[in-house]
Design an enzyme around this catalytic site. Structure first.
Site, PDB file in Angstrom:
ATOM      1  CE1 TYR A 142      -3.554  -2.585   0.569  1.00  0.00           C
ATOM      2  CE2 TYR A 142      -4.644  -0.560   1.234  1.00  0.00           C
ATOM      3  CZ  TYR A 142      -4.716  -1.873   0.837  1.00  0.00           C
ATOM      4  OH  TYR A 142      -5.937  -2.473   0.731  1.00  0.00           O
ATOM      5  CE  LYS A 192       1.852 -17.655  -3.414  1.00  0.00           C
ATOM      6  NZ  LYS A 192       1.022 -18.884  -3.489  1.00  0.00           N
ATOM      7  CG  ASP A 224      -2.009 -20.178  -2.085  1.00  0.00           C
ATOM      8  OD1 ASP A 224      -1.425 -20.161  -0.977  1.00  0.00           O
ATOM      9  OD2 ASP A 224      -1.539 -20.779  -3.078  1.00  0.00           O
ATOM     10  CG  ASP A 248      -8.077  -4.712   1.541  1.00  0.00           C
ATOM     11  OD1 ASP A 248      -9.004  -4.230   2.221  1.00  0.00           O
ATOM     12  OD2 ASP A 248      -8.059  -4.676   0.295  1.00  0.00           O
ATOM     13  CG  ASP A 252     -13.647  -7.104   2.083  1.00  0.00           C
ATOM     14  OD1 ASP A 252     -13.304  -6.412   3.053  1.00  0.00           O
ATOM     15  OD2 ASP A 252     -14.191  -6.648   1.060  1.00  0.00           O
TER      16      ASP A 252
HETATM   17  C1  IPM Z   1     -10.400  -1.387   4.115  1.00  0.00           C
HETATM   18  C2  IPM Z   1     -10.674  -0.706   2.808  1.00  0.00           C
HETATM   19  C3  IPM Z   1      -9.552   0.266   2.487  1.00  0.00           C
HETATM   20  C4  IPM Z   1      -8.271  -0.524   2.364  1.00  0.00           C
HETATM   21  C5  IPM Z   1      -9.781   1.159   1.245  1.00  0.00           C
HETATM   22  C6  IPM Z   1     -11.086   1.904   1.321  1.00  0.00           C
HETATM   23  C7  IPM Z   1      -8.638   2.093   1.013  1.00  0.00           C
HETATM   24  O1  IPM Z   1     -10.868  -1.651   1.804  1.00  0.00           O
HETATM   25  O2  IPM Z   1     -10.271  -0.662   5.127  1.00  0.00           O
HETATM   26  O3  IPM Z   1     -10.311  -2.607   4.152  1.00  0.00           O
HETATM   27  O4  IPM Z   1      -7.973  -1.073   1.289  1.00  0.00           O
HETATM   28  O5  IPM Z   1      -7.553  -0.600   3.356  1.00  0.00           O
HETATM   29 MG    MG Z   2     -10.889  -3.627   2.502  1.00  0.00          MG
END
Ligand code: IPM
Ligand code: MG
Length: 357
Positions: A142, A192, A224, A248, A252
Protein backbone atom coordinates in the site's frame (compact mmCIF):
# COMPACT_ATOMS: atom_id res chain seq x y z
CA UNK A 1 -16.70 14.40 34.68
CA UNK A 2 -14.57 12.34 32.30
CA UNK A 3 -14.56 14.15 28.97
CA UNK A 4 -13.32 12.99 25.57
CA UNK A 5 -12.95 14.83 22.27
CA UNK A 6 -14.10 12.62 19.41
CA UNK A 7 -13.15 13.41 15.82
CA UNK A 8 -16.16 12.15 13.89
CA UNK A 9 -15.70 11.51 10.16
CA UNK A 10 -19.00 10.67 8.40
CA UNK A 11 -17.36 10.52 4.94
CA UNK A 12 -19.36 9.45 1.89
CA UNK A 13 -22.23 7.27 0.69
CA UNK A 14 -24.03 5.63 3.61
CA UNK A 15 -21.50 7.24 5.99
CA UNK A 16 -23.69 10.15 7.19
CA UNK A 17 -26.68 7.82 7.87
CA UNK A 18 -24.80 5.31 9.98
CA UNK A 19 -22.97 8.16 11.71
CA UNK A 20 -26.25 9.76 12.80
CA UNK A 21 -27.39 6.49 14.38
CA UNK A 22 -24.06 5.92 16.11
CA UNK A 23 -23.72 9.46 17.41
CA UNK A 24 -27.19 9.36 19.02
CA UNK A 25 -26.33 6.11 20.73
CA UNK A 26 -23.01 7.44 21.98
CA UNK A 27 -24.70 10.57 23.35
CA UNK A 28 -27.13 8.45 25.30
CA UNK A 29 -24.65 5.87 26.49
CA UNK A 30 -22.18 8.50 27.71
CA UNK A 31 -24.97 10.13 29.75
CA UNK A 32 -25.91 6.76 31.22
CA UNK A 33 -22.34 6.03 32.22
CA UNK A 34 -21.29 9.43 33.57
CA UNK A 35 -18.87 10.71 30.94
CA UNK A 36 -19.03 13.31 28.21
CA UNK A 37 -18.23 12.99 24.51
CA UNK A 38 -17.56 16.18 22.56
CA UNK A 39 -17.92 15.49 18.85
CA UNK A 40 -16.23 17.44 16.11
CA UNK A 41 -17.52 16.43 12.66
CA UNK A 42 -14.83 16.68 10.00
CA UNK A 43 -14.70 16.04 6.24
CA UNK A 44 -12.69 13.21 4.68
CA UNK A 45 -12.80 11.37 1.36
CA UNK A 46 -15.32 12.72 -1.14
CA UNK A 47 -16.64 15.08 1.54
CA UNK A 48 -13.10 16.49 1.87
CA UNK A 49 -12.88 16.92 -1.90
CA UNK A 50 -16.17 18.84 -1.95
CA UNK A 51 -15.30 21.19 0.91
CA UNK A 52 -11.48 21.55 0.62
CA UNK A 53 -10.62 20.01 -2.77
CA UNK A 54 -8.55 17.47 -0.83
CA UNK A 55 -9.46 13.95 0.44
CA UNK A 56 -7.73 14.62 3.77
CA UNK A 57 -7.83 18.35 4.55
CA UNK A 58 -4.98 19.51 6.85
CA UNK A 59 -7.59 20.78 9.30
CA UNK A 60 -9.10 17.27 9.53
CA UNK A 61 -5.75 15.59 10.19
CA UNK A 62 -4.85 18.23 12.80
CA UNK A 63 -8.15 17.83 14.66
CA UNK A 64 -7.79 14.03 14.55
CA UNK A 65 -4.30 14.24 16.02
CA UNK A 66 -5.60 16.41 18.85
CA UNK A 67 -8.60 14.16 19.61
CA UNK A 68 -9.01 11.37 22.16
CA UNK A 69 -10.20 9.02 19.38
CA UNK A 70 -11.27 9.12 15.76
CA UNK A 71 -14.52 7.50 14.66
CA UNK A 72 -15.01 7.17 10.92
CA UNK A 73 -17.91 5.83 8.85
CA UNK A 74 -16.87 5.16 5.23
CA UNK A 75 -15.33 6.88 2.23
CA UNK A 76 -15.46 6.53 -1.55
CA UNK A 77 -17.80 7.01 -4.47
CA UNK A 78 -17.64 5.97 -8.14
CA UNK A 79 -17.83 9.64 -9.16
CA UNK A 80 -14.22 10.08 -7.95
CA UNK A 81 -12.80 6.90 -9.53
CA UNK A 82 -11.30 8.73 -12.51
CA UNK A 83 -9.49 11.36 -10.46
CA UNK A 84 -5.69 11.23 -10.17
CA UNK A 85 -4.56 9.06 -7.25
CA UNK A 86 -3.76 11.97 -4.91
CA UNK A 87 -7.35 13.20 -5.22
CA UNK A 88 -9.05 9.84 -4.59
CA UNK A 89 -11.09 9.44 -1.37
CA UNK A 90 -9.11 6.25 -0.55
CA UNK A 91 -5.89 8.28 -0.55
CA UNK A 92 -7.37 10.42 2.21
CA UNK A 93 -7.96 7.37 4.37
CA UNK A 94 -4.45 6.02 3.74
CA UNK A 95 -3.00 9.44 4.63
CA UNK A 96 -5.01 9.47 7.84
CA UNK A 97 -3.74 6.00 8.81
CA UNK A 98 -0.16 7.03 8.01
CA UNK A 99 -0.54 10.48 9.60
CA UNK A 100 -1.67 8.96 12.90
CA UNK A 101 0.92 6.13 12.56
CA UNK A 102 -1.75 3.47 12.97
CA UNK A 103 0.29 0.43 12.05
CA UNK A 104 -2.00 -2.17 13.63
CA UNK A 105 -5.48 -2.86 12.34
CA UNK A 106 -7.57 -5.18 14.49
CA UNK A 107 -10.61 -6.77 12.89
CA UNK A 108 -12.58 -9.13 15.14
CA UNK A 109 -14.82 -11.62 13.36
CA UNK A 110 -17.41 -13.41 15.41
CA UNK A 111 -20.62 -15.10 14.49
CA UNK A 112 -23.60 -13.71 16.37
CA UNK A 113 -25.85 -16.61 17.40
CA UNK A 114 -28.91 -14.88 15.94
CA UNK A 115 -27.24 -14.50 12.55
CA UNK A 116 -26.17 -18.07 11.89
CA UNK A 117 -28.64 -18.35 9.01
CA UNK A 118 -27.53 -15.09 7.43
CA UNK A 119 -24.17 -16.54 6.35
CA UNK A 120 -23.83 -18.16 2.96
CA UNK A 121 -21.88 -20.97 4.67
CA UNK A 122 -23.41 -23.93 6.50
CA UNK A 123 -24.31 -23.32 10.14
CA UNK A 124 -22.13 -26.19 11.35
CA UNK A 125 -19.10 -24.61 9.67
CA UNK A 126 -19.50 -21.14 11.16
CA UNK A 127 -20.85 -22.06 14.58
CA UNK A 128 -18.44 -20.76 17.23
CA UNK A 129 -16.27 -18.65 14.89
CA UNK A 130 -14.37 -16.12 16.99
CA UNK A 131 -11.21 -14.85 15.35
CA UNK A 132 -9.27 -11.63 14.96
CA UNK A 133 -7.44 -10.46 11.88
CA UNK A 134 -4.38 -8.41 12.84
CA UNK A 135 -3.49 -6.55 9.68
CA UNK A 136 -0.36 -4.45 9.24
CA UNK A 137 -1.70 -1.07 8.13
CA UNK A 138 0.98 1.47 7.28
CA UNK A 139 3.44 -0.58 5.22
CA UNK A 140 3.60 -3.26 2.55
CA UNK A 141 2.46 -2.74 -1.00
CA UNK A 142 0.00 0.00 0.00
CA UNK A 143 2.84 2.39 0.80
CA UNK A 144 5.95 0.80 -0.80
CA UNK A 145 8.15 2.84 -3.13
CA UNK A 146 9.01 2.99 -5.95
CA UNK A 147 5.60 2.94 -7.52
CA UNK A 148 3.99 4.55 -10.49
CA UNK A 149 3.27 4.40 -14.19
CA UNK A 150 5.87 4.61 -16.93
CA UNK A 151 5.61 5.07 -20.64
CA UNK A 152 7.97 2.70 -22.45
CA UNK A 153 8.35 1.64 -26.04
CA UNK A 154 6.18 -1.45 -25.37
CA UNK A 155 3.38 0.75 -24.07
CA UNK A 156 2.60 1.87 -20.54
CA UNK A 157 3.78 -0.06 -17.47
CA UNK A 158 2.67 0.29 -13.88
CA UNK A 159 4.29 -1.02 -10.71
CA UNK A 160 4.10 -1.07 -6.91
CA UNK A 161 6.58 -2.33 -4.34
CA UNK A 162 5.77 -4.74 -1.55
CA UNK A 163 8.31 -4.07 1.17
CA UNK A 164 8.66 -4.67 4.91
CA UNK A 165 11.49 -3.98 7.31
CA UNK A 166 12.25 -6.18 10.31
CA UNK A 167 11.03 -3.51 12.72
CA UNK A 168 7.70 -3.16 10.88
CA UNK A 169 7.19 -6.93 11.05
CA UNK A 170 8.28 -7.21 14.66
CA UNK A 171 5.97 -4.50 15.97
CA UNK A 172 2.85 -5.90 14.29
CA UNK A 173 3.79 -9.41 15.40
CA UNK A 174 4.02 -8.11 18.96
CA UNK A 175 0.47 -6.75 18.71
CA UNK A 176 -0.70 -10.20 17.59
CA UNK A 177 1.20 -11.90 20.44
CA UNK A 178 -0.24 -9.54 23.06
CA UNK A 179 -3.75 -10.18 21.75
CA UNK A 180 -3.26 -13.95 21.53
CA UNK A 181 -2.16 -14.00 25.18
CA UNK A 182 -5.62 -12.72 26.17
CA UNK A 183 -7.33 -15.34 23.98
CA UNK A 184 -6.69 -18.93 22.88
CA UNK A 185 -2.93 -18.32 22.55
CA UNK A 186 -2.90 -19.27 18.87
CA UNK A 187 -1.52 -17.20 16.01
CA UNK A 188 -1.58 -18.10 12.35
CA UNK A 189 0.78 -15.89 10.36
CA UNK A 190 -0.24 -15.58 6.70
CA UNK A 191 2.28 -14.85 3.94
CA UNK A 192 3.38 -15.96 0.46
CA UNK A 193 6.89 -17.05 1.45
CA UNK A 194 6.98 -19.75 -1.23
CA UNK A 195 7.18 -17.00 -3.86
CA UNK A 196 7.90 -13.57 -2.37
CA UNK A 197 11.15 -12.43 -0.69
CA UNK A 198 9.24 -9.91 1.38
CA UNK A 199 7.12 -12.76 2.73
CA UNK A 200 10.19 -14.89 3.48
CA UNK A 201 11.53 -12.10 5.69
CA UNK A 202 8.09 -11.85 7.30
CA UNK A 203 8.13 -15.58 8.04
CA UNK A 204 11.73 -15.54 9.34
CA UNK A 205 10.90 -12.76 11.80
CA UNK A 206 7.68 -14.37 12.98
CA UNK A 207 9.55 -17.68 13.50
CA UNK A 208 12.11 -15.86 15.60
CA UNK A 209 9.37 -14.22 17.68
CA UNK A 210 7.73 -17.60 18.00
CA UNK A 211 10.89 -19.02 19.64
CA UNK A 212 10.73 -16.23 22.24
CA UNK A 213 7.08 -16.98 23.00
CA UNK A 214 6.99 -20.70 23.75
CA UNK A 215 3.59 -20.33 25.46
CA UNK A 216 1.99 -19.29 22.15
CA UNK A 217 1.18 -21.69 19.33
CA UNK A 218 2.37 -19.89 16.20
CA UNK A 219 1.78 -21.46 12.78
CA UNK A 220 2.19 -20.25 9.20
CA UNK A 221 0.00 -20.51 6.10
CA UNK A 222 0.44 -19.33 2.56
CA UNK A 223 -2.24 -16.79 1.74
CA UNK A 224 -3.92 -18.92 -0.94
CA UNK A 225 -4.30 -21.80 1.50
CA UNK A 226 -5.41 -19.42 4.26
CA UNK A 227 -8.18 -18.10 2.00
CA UNK A 228 -9.33 -21.68 1.49
CA UNK A 229 -9.06 -22.68 5.16
CA UNK A 230 -11.10 -19.64 6.18
CA UNK A 231 -14.18 -20.98 4.47
CA UNK A 232 -13.39 -24.68 4.95
CA UNK A 233 -12.85 -24.61 8.72
CA UNK A 234 -12.87 -21.06 10.14
CA UNK A 235 -12.98 -22.30 13.75
CA UNK A 236 -9.32 -23.39 13.52
CA UNK A 237 -8.29 -19.71 13.68
CA UNK A 238 -7.80 -17.53 16.73
CA UNK A 239 -5.48 -14.63 15.75
CA UNK A 240 -4.55 -14.21 12.08
CA UNK A 241 -1.43 -12.07 11.65
CA UNK A 242 -0.83 -10.71 8.18
CA UNK A 243 0.37 -7.92 5.94
CA UNK A 244 -1.57 -4.94 4.63
CA UNK A 245 -2.79 -6.34 1.29
CA UNK A 246 -3.43 -9.91 2.46
CA UNK A 247 -5.25 -8.57 5.52
CA UNK A 248 -7.45 -6.37 3.34
CA UNK A 249 -8.51 -9.36 1.27
CA UNK A 250 -8.83 -11.94 4.05
CA UNK A 251 -10.87 -9.63 6.27
CA UNK A 252 -13.53 -9.17 3.57
CA UNK A 253 -13.62 -12.93 3.14
CA UNK A 254 -13.87 -13.45 6.90
CA UNK A 255 -16.71 -10.92 7.02
CA UNK A 256 -18.89 -13.28 5.05
CA UNK A 257 -18.68 -15.82 7.87
CA UNK A 258 -20.73 -13.35 9.93
CA UNK A 259 -23.45 -13.06 7.30
CA UNK A 260 -22.67 -9.55 6.14
CA UNK A 261 -19.75 -7.20 5.88
CA UNK A 262 -22.19 -4.80 7.52
CA UNK A 263 -21.36 -6.48 10.84
CA UNK A 264 -17.59 -6.01 10.97
CA UNK A 265 -15.95 -3.31 13.09
CA UNK A 266 -12.27 -2.44 13.24
CA UNK A 267 -9.78 -0.60 15.39
CA UNK A 268 -6.49 0.84 14.16
CA UNK A 269 -3.88 1.71 16.71
CA UNK A 270 -0.30 2.92 16.89
CA UNK A 271 2.22 3.17 19.68
CA UNK A 272 0.53 6.18 21.22
CA UNK A 273 -1.93 8.87 20.21
CA UNK A 274 -5.56 8.46 19.23
CA UNK A 275 -6.82 5.30 17.54
CA UNK A 276 -9.08 5.18 14.49
CA UNK A 277 -12.27 3.16 14.72
CA UNK A 278 -14.15 2.35 11.54
CA UNK A 279 -16.36 -0.33 10.00
CA UNK A 280 -14.62 -2.71 7.58
CA UNK A 281 -17.27 -2.06 4.91
CA UNK A 282 -17.22 0.69 2.31
CA UNK A 283 -19.57 3.55 1.53
CA UNK A 284 -22.15 1.45 -0.41
CA UNK A 285 -23.07 4.31 -2.81
CA UNK A 286 -25.81 2.18 -4.40
CA UNK A 287 -27.93 2.36 -1.22
CA UNK A 288 -26.82 5.80 0.03
CA UNK A 289 -29.62 8.07 1.33
CA UNK A 290 -32.21 5.29 0.98
CA UNK A 291 -32.29 4.50 4.72
CA UNK A 292 -31.28 0.92 3.90
CA UNK A 293 -27.78 0.82 5.40
CA UNK A 294 -26.80 -1.48 8.23
CA UNK A 295 -25.41 0.73 11.03
CA UNK A 296 -24.24 -2.18 13.20
CA UNK A 297 -20.60 -2.31 12.06
CA UNK A 298 -20.20 1.36 12.92
CA UNK A 299 -22.00 0.89 16.23
CA UNK A 300 -19.65 -2.00 17.00
CA UNK A 301 -16.69 0.19 15.94
CA UNK A 302 -17.94 2.77 18.44
CA UNK A 303 -17.98 0.01 21.05
CA UNK A 304 -14.34 -0.79 20.19
CA UNK A 305 -13.57 2.91 20.54
CA UNK A 306 -15.10 2.99 24.01
CA UNK A 307 -13.18 -0.12 25.02
CA UNK A 308 -9.75 0.27 23.40
CA UNK A 309 -9.59 4.03 22.88
CA UNK A 310 -11.33 5.44 25.96
CA UNK A 311 -11.22 2.49 28.39
CA UNK A 312 -14.93 2.96 29.09
CA UNK A 313 -15.44 -0.76 29.40
CA UNK A 314 -18.96 -0.83 30.83
CA UNK A 315 -20.36 1.49 28.17
CA UNK A 316 -18.61 -0.55 25.48
CA UNK A 317 -20.21 -3.74 26.72
CA UNK A 318 -23.63 -2.08 26.92
CA UNK A 319 -23.42 -1.06 23.28
CA UNK A 320 -22.40 -4.53 22.18
CA UNK A 321 -25.16 -6.07 24.28
CA UNK A 322 -27.67 -3.74 22.59
CA UNK A 323 -26.64 -5.10 19.19
CA UNK A 324 -27.15 -8.62 20.48
CA UNK A 325 -30.58 -7.70 21.87
CA UNK A 326 -31.93 -6.24 18.65
CA UNK A 327 -30.64 -9.18 16.64
CA UNK A 328 -32.20 -11.64 19.09
CA UNK A 329 -35.51 -9.79 18.73
CA UNK A 330 -35.34 -10.57 15.02
CA UNK A 331 -34.68 -7.06 13.74
CA UNK A 332 -32.59 -6.97 10.57
CA UNK A 333 -31.47 -4.51 7.92
CA UNK A 334 -31.86 -5.73 4.33
CA UNK A 335 -28.34 -7.19 4.08
CA UNK A 336 -29.08 -9.58 6.98
CA UNK A 337 -32.69 -10.44 6.22
CA UNK A 338 -33.88 -14.00 6.56
CA UNK A 339 -37.31 -15.59 6.88
CA UNK A 340 -39.33 -14.76 9.96
CA UNK A 341 -37.30 -11.63 10.77
CA UNK A 342 -38.47 -8.00 10.69
CA UNK A 343 -36.78 -5.77 8.14
CA UNK A 344 -35.88 -2.29 9.37
CA UNK A 345 -34.32 0.78 7.82
CA UNK A 346 -31.11 2.29 9.17
CA UNK A 347 -32.78 4.89 11.39
CA UNK A 348 -35.39 2.40 12.71
CA UNK A 349 -32.54 0.08 13.62
CA UNK A 350 -31.09 3.05 15.48
CA UNK A 351 -34.34 3.47 17.42
CA UNK A 352 -34.35 -0.20 18.42
CA UNK A 353 -30.76 0.11 19.62
CA UNK A 354 -31.69 3.22 21.63
CA UNK A 355 -34.41 1.24 23.38
CA UNK A 356 -31.97 -1.55 24.10
CA UNK A 357 -29.32 0.56 25.86
C1 IPM B 1 -10.40 -1.39 4.11
C2 IPM B 1 -10.67 -0.71 2.81
C3 IPM B 1 -9.55 0.27 2.49
C4 IPM B 1 -8.27 -0.52 2.36
C5 IPM B 1 -9.78 1.16 1.25
C6 IPM B 1 -11.09 1.90 1.32
C7 IPM B 1 -8.64 2.09 1.01
O1 IPM B 1 -10.87 -1.65 1.80
O2 IPM B 1 -10.27 -0.66 5.13
O3 IPM B 1 -10.31 -2.61 4.15
O4 IPM B 1 -7.97 -1.07 1.29
O5 IPM B 1 -7.55 -0.60 3.36
MG1 MG C 1 -10.89 -3.63 2.50
Amino acid sequence: MRKYEIALLPGDGIGPEITAVTRNLLDQISKNHGFQLVFQELPIGGAGLESHDCPLPDSTLKACKESSAVLMAAIGSPQYDKLPREKRPETGLLQLRAGLELFANIRPVKVWPALKEASSLKEEVIEGVDLIVVRELTGGIYFGKPKGRLKSKDGERAFNTMTYSCSEIDRIAKVACDLAKTRKKKICSVDKANVLDVSQLWRDRVEKISKNNPNLEISHLYVDNAAMQLIKDPCQFDVILTSNLFGDILSDEAAMLTGSIGMLPSASVGTNGPGLFEPVHGSAPDIARLNKANPLAMVLSASMMLKIGLKEFEAAEKLEAAVNTVLNKGFRTGDLMSEGCTELGCSEMGQQLMEAI
